[in-house]
Scaffold this motif. Structure first.
Motif, PDB file in Angstrom:
ATOM      1  N   GLY A 178      22.942  -1.730  22.212  1.00 37.70           N
ATOM      2  CA  GLY A 178      22.245  -1.661  20.503  1.00 37.70           C
ATOM      3  C   GLY A 178      21.060  -3.108  21.108  1.00 37.70           C
ATOM      4  O   GLY A 178      20.233  -3.443  19.479  1.00 37.70           O
ATOM      5  N   LYS A 179      20.811  -3.704  22.493  1.00 35.15           N
ATOM      6  CA  LYS A 179      20.011  -4.522  22.531  1.00 35.15           C
ATOM      7  C   LYS A 179      19.190  -4.212  23.432  1.00 35.15           C
ATOM      8  O   LYS A 179      18.838  -5.992  23.817  1.00 35.15           O
ATOM      9  CB  LYS A 179      20.877  -6.139  23.125  1.00 35.15           C
ATOM     10  N   GLY A 180      19.174  -3.366  23.672  1.00 37.96           N
ATOM     11  CA  GLY A 180      17.332  -3.055  24.327  1.00 37.96           C
ATOM     12  C   GLY A 180      15.957  -4.113  24.048  1.00 37.96           C
ATOM     13  O   GLY A 180      15.364  -3.533  25.026  1.00 37.96           O
ATOM     14  N   ALA A 181      16.113  -3.818  23.207  1.00 35.67           N
ATOM     15  CA  ALA A 181      14.397  -4.662  22.424  1.00 35.67           C
ATOM     16  C   ALA A 181      14.693  -5.570  22.062  1.00 35.67           C
ATOM     17  O   ALA A 181      13.788  -6.187  21.459  1.00 35.67           O
ATOM     18  CB  ALA A 181      14.234  -3.208  21.304  1.00 35.67           C
ATOM     19  N   HIS A 182      15.529  -6.028  22.459  1.00 34.29           N
ATOM     20  CA  HIS A 182      15.520  -7.826  21.387  1.00 34.29           C
ATOM     21  C   HIS A 182      14.529  -8.426  22.096  1.00 34.29           C
ATOM     22  O   HIS A 182      14.234  -9.667  20.629  1.00 34.29           O
ATOM     23  CB  HIS A 182      17.174  -7.775  20.910  1.00 34.29           C
ATOM     24  N   LEU A 183      15.003  -8.684  23.423  1.00 33.92           N
ATOM     25  CA  LEU A 183      13.679  -9.891  23.645  1.00 33.92           C
ATOM     26  C   LEU A 183      12.166  -8.670  24.422  1.00 33.92           C
ATOM     27  O   LEU A 183      12.219  -9.818  25.030  1.00 33.92           O
ATOM     28  CB  LEU A 183      14.449 -10.162  24.703  1.00 33.92           C
ATOM     29  N   PHE A 184      12.103  -8.117  24.116  1.00 28.87           N
ATOM     30  CA  PHE A 184      11.323  -7.096  25.008  1.00 28.87           C
ATOM     31  C   PHE A 184      10.102  -7.522  24.150  1.00 28.87           C
ATOM     32  O   PHE A 184       9.572  -7.753  23.040  1.00 28.87           O
ATOM     33  CB  PHE A 184      11.410  -5.699  24.091  1.00 28.87           C
TER      34      PHE A 184
END
Length: 409
Positions: A178-184
């Motif tokens: 669930g963190k794949g886009a957190h720091l994108f």
């Protein structure tokens, strides 16, 4: 065909399983192993601006070969593999000209992939299918997507007669937790819109997904010698059983489909003194999603009232939301993908995702991002399989989308 098979197998041989219990980013160091390999491969095939940042995000560019400006688009897949099942020492099995019958994955353990149970298998008779050996998952989620994007970029480079605008690609870590886009960095990515190559069967095209939350229930008990326990012992495992029974018994993944939401208990650890339950809560409709979270909390409240003490503690954290709200205002991006499939003789299967992708979070960060099939089935377990022809079709869809966008002067 053999080239795409070889590339896929090279990727899945690298264990990139993510860890939902590690707050670090990425959650496992082994994701860097595939990231470094991909960086070198992207440079070798001729992509530009290849970059691996400190958070394990890869971005690269295929420059436009047009003499006029068209929208910059993107394609995205994730590096990590699900933590739900063993992903170490993947030993893929290749079944050419599949005969439509049972596939023996592991004779010793009597593990069989049967079309009588997994009916989608029947549509791939005569094709080449990659399966597991019954002891691991396959990691087609989402190394099939990575394979397709890299292969499509290589094809476009090798065929400069195919006109296309600027294309950005990205590979993300930790999508499965669930963190794949957190720091994108959407601004740095610089695309007007993108597509995740993270769907399942051939033809899938999705711009709706679940609203999602994760929930942890902690139940505190009291251990006393069982011979002297009357009126004193509090068995947290028995309270946990009451909590589980307090939720609707039919609103679980195996009893729901389509737009129906659910409560999914995926982890249980218990002793008399303390028991923890970990759930995911899902629904496509935001009102129903919020009601589910309230219902979940109410079960705990009712138990605490019955017990006369706050022994049941609930933590609920939202994970992502339905991307439909962000994609509908720019539906032409879905129309382009649908047209690409139709031109390639692929029947589009437009439906809601019973799950989520990086695209759901990215859409809320300003990068509208529908999801396209990557070809795999039965993700996250030993029955996972991937028709090679579906991967080839996914490559063709990426190329065709690039062509159609180039026509939008």
């Amino acid at each position: 065909m053999q080239t795409i098979i070889n590339r896929f197998i090279k990727y899945i041989k690298i264990d990139t399983q993510s860890d939902p219990n590690n707050p670090e980013f990425p959650s496992t160091k082994k994701q860097w192993d595939l990231a470094h390999l991909l960086v070198e491969e992207l440079k070798e095939i001729g992509l530009e601006e290849v970059e691996l940042d400190n958070n394990c995000y890869i971005m690269a560019t295929l420059p436009s070969n047009l003499d006029y400006k068209v929208p910059t688009i993107g394609f995205i897949s994730h590096i990590d593999t699900s933590p739900d099942f063993n992903a170490t020492n993947i030993n893929p099995q290749i079944h050419k000209n599949y005969d439509g019958k049972d596939i023996i994955l592991n004779a010793e353990k009597n593990i069989i992939l049967s079309p009588n149970y997994f009916e989608d298998l029947k549509q791939y008779k005569g094709q080449t299918i990659i399966t597991t050996d019954g002891t691991t998952l396959l990691s087609a989620d989402d190394k099939a997507g990575i394979t397709e994007i890299v292969t499509a970029m290589e094809y476009l480079i090798q065929h400069p007669e195919i006109k296309h605008g600027k294309i950005r690609i990205a590979f993300t870590p930790d999508e499965e937790v669930g963190k794949g886009a957190h720091l994108f960095d959407v601004e740095k990515f610089g695309a007007e819109w993108a597509y995740t190559m993270d769907g399942s069967q051939i033809g899938e095209l999705e711009y709706e997904n679940f609203n999602a939350a994760g929930a942890k229930v902690t139940i505190n008990g009291k251990i006393v010698h069982p011979g002297y326990a009357k009126g004193k012992m509090i068995n947290s495992m028995l309270i946990a059983n009451e909590f589980i029974s307090g939720l609707p018994k039919n609103e679980i993944p195996q009893e729901t489909s389509g737009y129906e939401g659910f409560f999914h208990l995926h982890t249980l650890n218990g002793e008399v003194e303390k028991t923890t339950l970990e759930y995911i809560i899902r629904d496509h409709d935001m009102n129903k999603f919020n009601n589910r979270k309230e219902q979940f909390q109410q079960v705990a409240n009712d138990l605490n009232k019955k017990l006369g003490s706050d022994l049941v503690l609930v933590e609920i954290k939202d994970q992502y939301y339905n991307m439909r709200e962000k994609v509908e205002p720019v539906m032409h991006i879905v129309d382009i993908a649908e047209e690409a499939m139709k031109q390639l003789g692929i029947k589009p299967l437009i439906k809601a995702i019973r799950g989520g992708t990086d695209g759901s979070q990215l859409s809320y960060k300003g990068l509208p991002c529908p999801n396209i099939f990557a070809g795999g089935h039965n993700f996250h377990g030993k029955y996972e399989y991937l028709p090679v022809e579906s991967m080839e079709k996914a490559v063709a869809v990426i190329v065709k989308i690039a062509e159609l966008v180039a026509e939008r002067k």
